[in-house]
Design a protein around this motif. Structure first.
Motif, PDB file in Angstrom:
ATOM      1  N   UNK A  72       0.838  -1.212   0.000  1.00  0.00           N
ATOM      2  CA  UNK A  72       0.000   0.000   0.000  1.00  0.00           C
ATOM      3  C   UNK A  72       0.868   1.256   0.000  1.00  0.00           C
ATOM      4  N   UNK A  73       0.946   1.893  -1.185  1.00  0.00           N
ATOM      5  CA  UNK A  73       1.695   3.136  -1.335  1.00  0.00           C
ATOM      6  C   UNK A  73       0.792   4.338  -1.571  1.00  0.00           C
ATOM      7  N   UNK A  74      -0.435   4.122  -2.004  1.00  0.00           N
ATOM      8  CA  UNK A  74      -1.321   5.233  -2.364  1.00  0.00           C
ATOM      9  C   UNK A  74      -1.564   6.136  -1.155  1.00  0.00           C
ATOM     10  N   UNK A  75      -1.280   7.426  -1.317  1.00  0.00           N
ATOM     11  CA  UNK A  75      -1.479   8.381  -0.222  1.00  0.00           C
ATOM     12  C   UNK A  75      -1.238   9.791  -0.723  1.00  0.00           C
ATOM     13  N   UNK A  76      -1.815  10.742  -0.027  1.00  0.00           N
ATOM     14  CA  UNK A  76      -1.442  12.138  -0.204  1.00  0.00           C
ATOM     15  C   UNK A  76      -0.200  12.374   0.645  1.00  0.00           C
ATOM     16  N   UNK A  77       0.772  13.161   0.122  1.00  0.00           N
ATOM     17  CA  UNK A  77       2.068  13.159   0.810  1.00  0.00           C
ATOM     18  C   UNK A  77       2.771  14.505   0.899  1.00  0.00           C
ATOM     19  N   UNK A  78       2.070  15.621   0.659  1.00  0.00           N
ATOM     20  CA  UNK A  78       2.727  16.916   0.744  1.00  0.00           C
ATOM     21  C   UNK A  78       2.490  17.547   2.117  1.00  0.00           C
ATOM     22  N   UNK A  79       3.574  17.795   2.815  1.00  0.00           N
ATOM     23  CA  UNK A  79       3.486  18.277   4.194  1.00  0.00           C
ATOM     24  C   UNK A  79       2.698  19.586   4.280  1.00  0.00           C
ATOM     25  N   UNK A  80       3.062  20.575   3.472  1.00  0.00           N
ATOM     26  CA  UNK A  80       2.385  21.866   3.521  1.00  0.00           C
ATOM     27  C   UNK A  80       0.910  21.752   3.214  1.00  0.00           C
ATOM     28  N   UNK A  81       0.584  20.967   2.213  1.00  0.00           N
ATOM     29  CA  UNK A  81      -0.816  20.766   1.847  1.00  0.00           C
ATOM     30  C   UNK A  81      -1.582  20.097   2.978  1.00  0.00           C
ATOM     31  N   UNK A  82      -0.912  19.195   3.691  1.00  0.00           N
ATOM     32  CA  UNK A  82      -1.594  18.510   4.797  1.00  0.00           C
ATOM     33  C   UNK A  82      -1.967  19.476   5.915  1.00  0.00           C
ATOM     34  N   UNK A  83      -1.159  20.515   6.101  1.00  0.00           N
ATOM     35  CA  UNK A  83      -1.468  21.526   7.112  1.00  0.00           C
ATOM     36  C   UNK A  83      -2.701  22.332   6.690  1.00  0.00           C
ATOM     37  N   UNK A  84      -2.797  22.604   5.396  1.00  0.00           N
ATOM     38  CA  UNK A  84      -3.917  23.381   4.871  1.00  0.00           C
ATOM     39  C   UNK A  84      -5.192  22.553   4.722  1.00  0.00           C
ATOM     40  N   UNK A  85      -5.031  21.232   4.483  1.00  0.00           N
ATOM     41  CA  UNK A  85      -6.177  20.369   4.209  1.00  0.00           C
ATOM     42  C   UNK A  85      -6.126  19.094   5.068  1.00  0.00           C
ATOM     43  N   UNK A  86      -6.124  19.227   6.375  1.00  0.00           N
ATOM     44  CA  UNK A  86      -5.999  18.034   7.226  1.00  0.00           C
ATOM     45  C   UNK A  86      -7.141  17.040   7.052  1.00  0.00           C
ATOM     46  N   UNK A  87      -8.360  17.527   6.826  1.00  0.00           N
ATOM     47  CA  UNK A  87      -9.487  16.609   6.671  1.00  0.00           C
ATOM     48  C   UNK A  87      -9.302  15.728   5.437  1.00  0.00           C
ATOM     49  N   UNK A  88      -8.831  16.332   4.367  1.00  0.00           N
ATOM     50  CA  UNK A  88      -8.578  15.564   3.139  1.00  0.00           C
ATOM     51  C   UNK A  88      -7.504  14.513   3.390  1.00  0.00           C
ATOM     52  N   UNK A  89      -6.460  14.880   4.110  1.00  0.00           N
ATOM     53  CA  UNK A  89      -5.357  13.942   4.344  1.00  0.00           C
ATOM     54  C   UNK A  89      -5.799  12.782   5.233  1.00  0.00           C
ATOM     55  N   UNK A  90      -6.570  13.068   6.265  1.00  0.00           N
ATOM     56  CA  UNK A  90      -7.062  11.979   7.111  1.00  0.00           C
ATOM     57  C   UNK A  90      -8.033  11.085   6.347  1.00  0.00           C
ATOM     58  N   UNK A  91      -8.857  11.683   5.489  1.00  0.00           N
ATOM     59  CA  UNK A  91      -9.791  10.870   4.705  1.00  0.00           C
ATOM     60  C   UNK A  91      -9.041   9.956   3.742  1.00  0.00           C
ATOM     61  N   UNK A  92      -8.123  10.523   2.974  1.00  0.00           N
ATOM     62  CA  UNK A  92      -7.407   9.737   1.967  1.00  0.00           C
ATOM     63  C   UNK A  92      -6.456   8.727   2.620  1.00  0.00           C
ATOM     64  N   UNK A  93      -5.681   9.188   3.596  1.00  0.00           N
ATOM     65  CA  UNK A  93      -4.597   8.358   4.120  1.00  0.00           C
ATOM     66  C   UNK A  93      -5.026   7.396   5.222  1.00  0.00           C
ATOM     67  N   UNK A  94      -5.982   7.808   6.049  1.00  0.00           N
ATOM     68  CA  UNK A  94      -6.392   6.944   7.153  1.00  0.00           C
ATOM     69  C   UNK A  94      -7.692   6.201   6.822  1.00  0.00           C
ATOM     70  N   UNK A  95      -8.715   6.948   6.375  1.00  0.00           N
ATOM     71  CA  UNK A  95      -9.967   6.267   6.032  1.00  0.00           C
ATOM     72  C   UNK A  95      -9.768   5.364   4.812  1.00  0.00           C
TER      73      UNK A  95
END
Length: 328
Positions: A72-95
């Motif tokens: 499993x490699x699929x994920x969003x991975x940009x640190x700065x973007x994750x700060x701006x869009x935490x909900x998206x990162x948790x949805x894509x990467x954790x959910x």
């Protein structure tokens, strides 16, 4: 084993796919192609276009392809973007990981390899980061990777999965130019972009407690990273009983930002572009270099490529996509 590699059409994923396929492993790819590219994949590797959030698609894919293991490699991975869009990162990467694990368990998959990150460590104040170094991520991206590790291990323990978590350090280089990273988010392509525009590279801070005052990092060639995935996947396949392996993937050698800038200037033929120094970036630790003792002990694996090979191959890939970068 038939391995489903999520995110397999991406920069890292395509290298992992090729390494495993060329070693004789049966592989297929699931990728939503938001950043992946079909042309990166060998023609005989099946590609399923879609998201790990789509449970129906996952169920059909596992059944139709007879999947027995997941990388499993699929994920969003940009640190700065994750700060701006935490909900998206948790949805894509954790959910997304949760849905994938649910489908894997339902399909009777017995092996699961998770692409984690050295971002789980945060800002460690140690000479070498080991797998026992406390994990204190400092951004939502790192948090999602740490939460992903917890989830993978818990699912493995509950459902008799053999699992592995690979903590990458800074990935660079390419096996061939057409497989190079096309994003401009990491230090090497960021410096390439500046040089292509005739501008000097930027260094963020030169007053750190390091030999030359600039940050020190561990870089790993993407080809070595792919070989580590192959080695770990084969370990999982050979394990008679379920278990978990968590390992750093790096070289154990630090390179400062100034050293990297000098090397890039030499390889690109632009040594006259003396880097300009700006203020520190928030959240940049002085030194993050990983110990690779555990993976060497467990699997006999170690990186083969040095930082020069990483930069040279990355530059060839950059020039393929940016022909204007090559002078002469």
């Amino acid at each position: 084993m038939t391995w489903l590699i999520t995110g397999g059409a991406g920069y890292i994923g395509s290298h992992v796919v090729r390494a495993m396929a060329e070693a004789g492993e049966s592989v297929a790819v699931l990728d939503d192609l938001t950043s992946g590219v079909r042309a990166r994949l060998p023609e005989d590797v099946p590609l399923v276009s879609g998201s790990t959030l789509d449970r129906g698609l996952l169920d059909r894919t596992f059944a139709e392809l007879g999947v027995t293991g997941v990388v499993h490699l699929a994920a969003k991975k940009q640190v700065g973007e994750s700060v701006e869009q935490p909900l998206r990162y948790y949805r894509e990467n954790v959910h997304g990981l949760t849905v994938l694990l649910e489908a894997a368990v339902a399909a009777g998959v017995s092996r699961f390899l998770f692409s984690s990150s050295a971002a789980v460590y945060g800002m460690p104040d140690v000479e070498l980061v080991t797998e026992d170094t406390p994990c204190l991520p400092i951004n939502p991206y790192g948090e999602t990777k740490l939460a992903g590790e917890w989830l993978v291990r818990a699912a493995g323990a509950a459902h008799s999965l053999s699992t592995a978590c690979l903590r990458y350090f800074n990935v660079a280089g390419a096996t061939r130019p057409d497989l190079a990273d096309t994003g401009v988010f990491n230090i090497i392509p960021m410096m390439f972009e500046r040089i292509t525009e005739g501008e000097p590279p930027r260094i963020f801070g030169d007053d750190y407690d390091t030999p030359d005052g600039t940050c020190v990092r561990d870089y790993i060639h993407v080809e070595d990273l792919a070989s580590a995935h192959l080695a770990v996947a084969r370990r999982l396949a050979a394990q008679p009983e379920p278990g978990d392996l968590t390992v750093n993937i790096g070289t154990g050698r630090g390179v400062s930002v100034r050293e990297m800038s000098d090397l890039i200037g030499e390889i690109t033929g632009r040594p006259e572009l003396t880097p300009v120094v700006g203020p520190r970036r928030a959240g940049d630790p002085a030194r993050v270099v990983g110990s690779t003792e555990l993976i060497t002990k467990e699997l006999g694996w170690s990186a083969r490529h040095d930082v020069r090979a990483m930069v040279e191959s990355a530059w060839e890939g950059w020039c393929l996509h940016h022909p204007e970068a090559r002078r002469g």
